[in-house]
Design a protein around this motif. Structure first.
Motif, mmCIF file in Angstrom:
data_model
loop_
_atom_site.group_PDB
_atom_site.id
_atom_site.type_symbol
_atom_site.label_atom_id
_atom_site.label_comp_id
_atom_site.label_asym_id
_atom_site.label_seq_id
_atom_site.Cartn_x
_atom_site.Cartn_y
_atom_site.Cartn_z
ATOM 1 N N ASP A 47 0.828 -1.200 0.000
ATOM 2 C CA ASP A 47 0.000 0.000 0.000
ATOM 3 C C ASP A 47 0.865 1.254 0.000
ATOM 4 O O ASP A 47 0.515 2.258 -0.604
ATOM 5 N N ASN A 48 1.994 1.215 0.694
ATOM 6 C CA ASN A 48 2.879 2.366 0.791
ATOM 7 C C ASN A 48 4.315 1.867 0.899
ATOM 8 O O ASN A 48 4.638 1.120 1.817
ATOM 9 N N VAL A 49 5.163 2.269 -0.025
ATOM 10 C CA VAL A 49 6.568 1.846 0.021
ATOM 11 C C VAL A 49 7.450 2.865 0.726
ATOM 12 O O VAL A 49 8.641 2.630 0.902
ATOM 13 N N GLY A 50 6.888 3.990 1.135
ATOM 14 C CA GLY A 50 7.677 4.995 1.851
ATOM 15 C C GLY A 50 8.846 5.472 1.010
ATOM 16 O O GLY A 50 8.698 5.853 -0.135
ATOM 17 N N GLY A 51 10.049 5.411 1.567
ATOM 18 C CA GLY A 51 11.255 5.844 0.866
ATOM 19 C C GLY A 51 12.067 4.706 0.282
ATOM 20 O O GLY A 51 13.262 4.866 0.036
ATOM 21 N N LEU A 52 11.422 3.557 0.070
ATOM 22 C CA LEU A 52 12.135 2.419 -0.517
ATOM 23 C C LEU A 52 12.598 2.763 -1.924
ATOM 24 O O LEU A 52 11.861 3.373 -2.688
ATOM 25 N N LYS A 53 13.813 2.365 -2.249
ATOM 26 C CA LYS A 53 14.387 2.687 -3.557
ATOM 27 C C LYS A 53 14.842 1.421 -4.267
ATOM 28 O O LYS A 53 15.142 0.423 -3.614
ATOM 29 N N PRO A 54 14.897 1.466 -5.605
ATOM 30 C CA PRO A 54 15.492 0.334 -6.317
ATOM 31 C C PRO A 54 16.926 0.101 -5.836
ATOM 32 O O PRO A 54 17.612 1.032 -5.441
#
Length: 162
Positions: A47-54
């Motif tokens: 629902d929300n990945v926040g500040g997750l980055k590849p």
């Protein structure tokens, strides 16, 4: 002749040092990952990945077992679709769950895998259904302040409990 030999050696030393600093900078920023292990791809929806980055780490028990390949938006389910590349040497049960966690209080975000108990294991192109979205610090703070304001409004004015 001796002076030009020294200049070549000093130049090589400086170039090696610059290359080492560049390598460390890229490695610490997760912009470079040197892994020669074969991998398999699984996906999950949050629902929300926040500040997750590849290229963020995927960890299980504190050990890096893969990396985030890509993050896209699924306009049918209105969720973030995260593709993970897990190393083939690690196999997880199909009923495993994923959480987006944070290293330290304000550190980088990564995905944590909690292994399930199913006999079947994840294979390439599987989808993990059980996920827990990122905890957004601003939401926690606003919820805390809202609860404190609600409690403060119902407290007696003289400070004596009933």
């Amino acid at each position: 002749m001796q002076r030009s030999k020294n200049d070549v050696w000093v130049g090589l030393f400086v170039l090696t040092g610059a290359a080492a600093i560049l390598f460390l900078a890229l490695q610490s920023a997760n912009l470079l990952s040197l892994s020669f292990q074969s991998t398999y791809r699984v996906t999950a929806k949050f629902d929300n990945v926040g500040g997750l980055k590849p290229k963020a780490a995927v960890r299980s028990g504190g050990v890096v077992v893969g990396r985030v390949e890509s993050i896209t938006f699924d306009d049918k389910s209105f969720q973030a679709k995260v593709a993970l590349m897990l190393e083939k040497q690690y196999s997880f049960p199909k009923d495993s769950s994923l959480k987006i966690l944070t290293s330290g209080l304000l550190g980088e975000q990564y995905i944590g895998i909690e292994a399930g108990s199913d006999d079947k294991t994840l294979v390439a192109d599987d989808t993990i259904g059980t996920t827990q979205s990122a905890v957004v610090l601003e939401n926690l703070i606003s919820q805390f302040l809202f609860n404190k304001a609600a409690d403060g409004g119902s407290a007696p004015a003289n400070g004596v409990k009933k």
